[in-house]
Design a protein around this motif. Structure first.
Motif, PDB file in Angstrom:
ATOM      1  N   MET A  89       0.579  -1.658  -0.328  1.00 24.39           N
ATOM      2  CA  MET A  89      -0.079   0.177  -0.424  1.00 24.39           C
ATOM      3  C   MET A  89       0.503   1.213   0.081  1.00 24.39           C
ATOM      4  SD  MET A  89      -2.971  -1.021   2.168  1.00 24.39           S
ATOM      5  CE  MET A  89      -2.672  -1.422   3.784  1.00 24.39           C
ATOM      6  N   PRO A 132     -15.388  -2.744  -1.459  1.00 29.27           N
ATOM      7  CA  PRO A 132     -14.186  -3.772  -1.943  1.00 29.27           C
ATOM      8  C   PRO A 132     -14.632  -4.712  -2.682  1.00 29.27           C
ATOM      9  CG  PRO A 132     -13.502  -3.300   0.182  1.00 29.27           C
ATOM     10  CD  PRO A 132     -14.590  -2.875   0.196  1.00 29.27           C
ATOM     11  N   THR A 136     -13.937  -5.049  -6.698  1.00 26.25           N
ATOM     12  CA  THR A 136     -12.767  -6.117  -7.375  1.00 26.25           C
ATOM     13  C   THR A 136     -13.044  -7.773  -7.445  1.00 26.25           C
ATOM     14  OG1 THR A 136     -12.251  -6.278  -5.136  1.00 26.25           O
ATOM     15  CG2 THR A 136     -11.065  -5.332  -6.392  1.00 26.25           C
ATOM     16  N   ARG A 149     -11.228 -12.025  -8.200  1.00 33.24           N
ATOM     17  CA  ARG A 149     -10.229 -11.620  -7.066  1.00 33.24           C
ATOM     18  C   ARG A 149      -9.763 -13.811  -6.607  1.00 33.24           C
ATOM     19  NH1 ARG A 149     -13.282  -9.463  -3.627  1.00 33.24           N
ATOM     20  NH2 ARG A 149     -13.537 -10.634  -2.402  1.00 33.24           N
ATOM     21  N   MET A 174      -4.399  -8.283  -6.817  1.00 27.06           N
ATOM     22  CA  MET A 174      -4.222  -6.765  -6.527  1.00 27.06           C
ATOM     23  C   MET A 174      -3.273  -5.900  -6.538  1.00 27.06           C
ATOM     24  SD  MET A 174      -7.747  -6.505  -4.739  1.00 27.06           S
ATOM     25  CE  MET A 174      -7.461  -5.135  -4.214  1.00 27.06           C
ATOM     26  N   CYS A 193      -6.099  -3.016  -7.498  1.00 23.08           N
ATOM     27  CA  CYS A 193      -5.361  -2.026  -6.509  1.00 23.08           C
ATOM     28  C   CYS A 193      -6.235  -0.167  -6.551  1.00 23.08           C
ATOM     29  CB  CYS A 193      -4.461  -2.207  -5.480  1.00 23.08           C
ATOM     30  SG  CYS A 193      -3.310  -1.840  -6.703  1.00 23.08           S
ATOM     31  N   LEU A 196     -10.237   0.702  -6.303  1.00 24.42           N
ATOM     32  CA  LEU A 196     -10.839   1.306  -5.406  1.00 24.42           C
ATOM     33  C   LEU A 196     -11.013   2.501  -5.137  1.00 24.42           C
ATOM     34  CD1 LEU A 196      -8.915  -1.376  -2.644  1.00 24.42           C
ATOM     35  CD2 LEU A 196     -10.963  -1.868  -3.656  1.00 24.42           C
ATOM     36  N   THR A 220      -8.988  -1.849   1.726  1.00 22.24           N
ATOM     37  CA  THR A 220      -7.820  -3.323   1.535  1.00 22.24           C
ATOM     38  C   THR A 220      -7.608  -4.515   2.609  1.00 22.24           C
ATOM     39  OG1 THR A 220      -7.355  -1.421   0.144  1.00 22.24           O
ATOM     40  CG2 THR A 220      -6.051  -3.387   0.224  1.00 22.24           C
ATOM     41  N   GLN A 223     -11.014  -5.748   3.099  1.00 24.50           N
ATOM     42  CA  GLN A 223     -11.163  -7.403   2.127  1.00 24.50           C
ATOM     43  C   GLN A 223     -10.209  -8.862   2.220  1.00 24.50           C
ATOM     44  OE1 GLN A 223     -13.658  -6.658  -0.859  1.00 24.50           O
ATOM     45  NE2 GLN A 223     -12.921  -9.165   0.323  1.00 24.50           N
TER      46      GLN A 223
END
Length: 529
Positions: A89, A132, A136, A149, A174, A193, A196, A220, A223
């Motif tokens: 991240m 999320p 995804t 996913r 992701m 990612c 989002l 994130t 999730q």
């Protein structure tokens, strides 16, 4: 000398009348062909393998009353995984990663994974896992394919026999592999990612302004925890068996759903004259033309539903109808809908057409909203339009009315109240004018514990008492035009209905039963012979 013709004996007149009725009888079918969404485990199904019930009961027990199995989150989504996630991240340059890391250490890591996370209503109201997931879970690509996913709650096929095995696949999905998607500017390549979006505190008041500011890394994290917990649970209760079951269900209810649906129509109902379908995807229309095109004209709205991809269709027997006479009148019908009626593009489809003998028909196919609140306004407007047509037109209206056994004014449309309404309008149905709700049930489904909204989960023993068991599907027509010769409902694809059986099944991929009626024309006098 020629003698005047004698009147036909009564028995000859009766034979002629019966022959006319046989020739002109209409075989009408209505079917909402949709089923469960992209999560193969979301709804209970009927499965022949005991391992399926073992898996679902095991998950139910784990999430319902986990006892000593309710370990801290950090024992499932381990610290090393969390630190890898924070590093990924940070590499994205997201704001709020440090604050999210602090939330992990002080708040999420020590929580019990079931009672403190999966059952936490606040996480649900803040959409920290569901938002999320919506973005995804399944990504539709520009080439017509889809990318899923790594999780239990979609059609992802990869093996996830351990949380560690799942984690490697989840990270790559992701943060590493880009996908091509449609955007306002055309085709765009993004990593999931990057799709989002922040969770608005204005739209979801449970979210604080501080949480909104860090909502991308926070969602994130949630999730990842949600997916990890589900992988941990299924491998605890059904190691080695859950994955083959998932693949089998995905094949029947998702991958091969259209073909199984088309096979049922071709093998059991090819003698239908009119087929009303609801919630058909755009790709189904093309497949129907290939599989059923020899027998049917496949009619679809000019304006398809591009967002939900759910459309009402009408199939007409090529031996009975003249396709050159088809005129779509959907817009004329919907023009009469009251403002605010909850109807989307694709829900209503209406045409006029003539059969090969010149008979005139007004046909409509409709999919009602979840609580059936649009059904009476839509039927009223449809009947009003029909009344403007030449009196020679006969109306046939197939619909998923989404009516329920119990009426709740302003919230849920009751079936008996709907019947009272259309009878006053001069209409009748394949079920007659005073059906018993329990005798015409066409749905029987209930959510499992393998889906994000645990507050809607139904225990295996309570499927009938708390599930969606309702009389939803109808064929309507004017009482002066037809009478019912016979009617059946079907949740097997074999012209039979098994009462008390939850569906879909692996061989019947819809969560609505088929309704099939044989209608005979009403003969007012002998001149119609």
């Amino acid at each position: 000398r020629q003698h005047p013709a004698r009147p036909a004996p009564a028995h000859e007149e009766s034979l002629a009348r019966n022959a006319y009725r046989y020739d002109m009888a209409m075989n009408i079918l209505n079917w909402n062909i949709a089923a469960v969404n992209n999560n193969p485990f979301e709804y209970w199904i009927t499965h022949s393998e005991p391992a399926y019930n073992g898996l679902m009961e095991g998950v139910q027990g784990f999430l319902d009353a986990p006892g000593e199995l309710d370990v801290p989150i950090k024992e499932v989504f381990r610290e090393s995984m969390a630190q890898e996630l924070f590093a990924l991240m940070e590499k994205e340059g997201w704001d709020g990663v440090a604050e999210t890391k602090a939330q992990w250490e002080s708040n999420f890591a020590p929580r019990k994974m079931v009672s403190g996370f999966m059952q936490d209503k606040e996480i649900g109201s803040k959409r920290l896992a569901s938002m999320p997931d919506r973005v995804t879970n399944t990504i539709f690509t520009t080439d017509g394919g889809q990318v899923c996913r790594p999780t239990l709650i979609n059609v992802y096929e990869g093996k996830m026999d351990t949380v560690g095995e799942w984690w490697e696949q989840w990270k790559e999905f992701m943060f590493v592999k880009p996908v091509s998607i449609k955007s306002k500017s055309g085709e765009t390549r993004v990593r999931p990612c990057q799709m989002l979006e922040p969770i608005s505190s204005k739209k979801y008041p449970a979210v604080t302004p501080q949480e909104e500011a860090i909502s991308i890394p926070l969602q994130t994290l949630c999730q990842a925890v949600f997916d990890a917990v589900l992988v941990h649970i299924v491998n605890a209760v059904a190691p080695g068996t859950w994955h083959p079951l998932k693949l089998e269900i995905c094949n029947a209810l998702v991958k091969n759903k259209d073909q199984i649906t088309l096979d049922i129509l071709a093998n059991s109902y090819a003698d239908s004259h009119v087929v009303f379908l609801q919630e058909a995807a755009g790709v189904f229309i093309d497949r129907a033309g290939t599989s059923l095109g020899d027998h049917f004209h496949i009619l679809a709205p000019a304006k398809l539903d591009s967002k939900r991809d759910q459309n009402s269709l009408i199939l007409l027997s090529k031996s009975r109808f003249d396709a050159a006479t088809v005129e779509e009148v959907t817009a004329k019908v919907t023009a009469g809908f009251a403002e605010g009626t909850p109807v989307a593009d694709g829900d209503m489809f209406a045409v006029t057409v003539r059969d090969k003998s010149g008979g005139k028909y007004f046909l409509a196919s409709f999919h009602g909203d979840t609580n059936g609140l649009a059904t009476i306004p839509v039927v009223s407007a449809t009947k009003a339009f029909y009344d403007t047509l030449d009196p020679e037109y006969k109306m046939l209206f197939g619909l998923d009315a989404n009516t329920h056994q119990k009426h709740n004014p302003g919230k849920v449309q009751g079936m008996l109240e709907f019947v009272d309404f259309f009878v006053k309008e001069g209409l009748t149905s394949c079920w007659g004018n005073s059906p018993d709700p329990k005798q015409i049930l066409t749905t029987f489904n209930a959510r499992t514990f393998l889906q994000p909204q645990l507050n809607k989960a139904v225990r295996m023993s309570e499927k009938e008492s708390k599930g969606d068991v309702n009389p939803k599907d109808f064929i309507l027509f004017h009482s002066r035009s037809f009478r019912v010769d016979s009617v059946l409902k079907d949740n097997t694809g074999e012209r039979k209905y098994i009462e008390g059986m939850v569906f879909p099944t692996l061989t019947f991929p819809s969560d609505h039963g088929i309704v099939r009626a044989v209608l005979e024309p009403q003969l007012s006098d002998k001149s119609e012979l």
